[in-house]
Write an enzyme that holds these catalytic residues in place. Structure first.
Site, PDB file in Angstrom:
ATOM      1  CG  HIS A  36     -39.371  -5.925 -39.687  1.00  0.00           C
ATOM      2  ND1 HIS A  36     -40.225  -6.733 -39.548  1.00  0.00           N
ATOM      3  CD2 HIS A  36     -38.760  -6.406 -38.578  1.00  0.00           C
ATOM      4  CE1 HIS A  36     -40.436  -7.443 -38.681  1.00  0.00           C
ATOM      5  NE2 HIS A  36     -39.373  -7.620 -37.999  1.00  0.00           N
ATOM      6  CE  LYS A  46     -42.232  -2.755 -44.468  1.00  0.00           C
ATOM      7  NZ  LYS A  46     -41.813  -3.049 -43.401  1.00  0.00           N
ATOM      8  CG  ASP A  57     -39.063  -8.616 -34.734  1.00  0.00           C
ATOM      9  OD1 ASP A  57     -38.720  -8.212 -35.547  1.00  0.00           O
ATOM     10  OD2 ASP A  57     -40.585  -8.530 -35.239  1.00  0.00           O
TER      11      ASP A  57
END
Length: 185
Positions: free
Chosen positions: A62, A72, A170
């Site tokens: 992602h 992140k 996904d």
């Protein structure tokens, strides 16, 4: 805290120091001044946590597009994952390359996944939980993905393709060849 550059210099493994005794342990998992010194100045605006019951659960790959791209800082707080960052910055010398690091509750390691990278993981133990800080808020409008098992990426996932627990979303993500230019190096 130890900061280790990976084969893609912008992706960094952060390893906190654990201090333990007969009661258990203590570790400082984040210190802004050290992160800025070793990785860069980023403002974290949201903390997320996910739980995966089954071994072989794959989440990802992602990312969010500009102007809502996210960096992140990922850590595993229960269980274990193989955490993966894929460079999707057009023009990058490492475009399409990836870094894969095992993060466990025991080793305390964290992975810095900068903006411009797709991120995903596979659970290695049942009842795995991860916690991660992000540099921008979630935006459904900017939410995108990359096919987790695209052969061009060469990721050695620790799960049989047929047995991986995946979301429908996904399973339908584009390959790297079909992704187009989403970030520029």
């Amino acid at each position: 805290m130890n900061f280790e550059r990976t084969s893609i210099a912008d992706v960094v493994v952060v390893e906190p120091k654990k201090f333990g005794d007969s009661r258990g342990y203590f570790m400082e998992t984040f210190r802004q001044v050290l992160f800025a010194e070793h990785v860069g100045t980023f403002e974290f605006v949201q903390d997320n946590q996910s739980f995966s019951a089954e071994v072989g659960t794959v989440r990802g790959l992602h990312f969010q597009t500009e102007p809502k791209s996210q960096g992140k800082l990922v850590r595993c707080i229960a269980g274990a994952i193989l955490d993966v960052a894929v460079d999707i910055r057009s023009g990058s010398p490492t475009y399409g390359a990836h870094v894969a690091v095992e993060l466990t509750a025991e080793n305390g390691k964290q992975l810095w996944v900068p903006p411009g990278f797709a991120h995903g993981f596979c659970t290695l133990k049942p009842n795995t939980e991860i916690s991660y800080k992000v540099t921008d808020y979630y935006s459904a409008e900017h939410d995108r993905g990359l096919l987790w098992n695209d052969p061009r990426l060469g990721i050695d996932w620790p799960v049989d393709v047929e047995k991986a627990a995946l979301s429908d979303k996904d399973k339908r993500q584009p390959s790297l060849a079909d992704l187009g230019s989403v970030f520029t190096y």
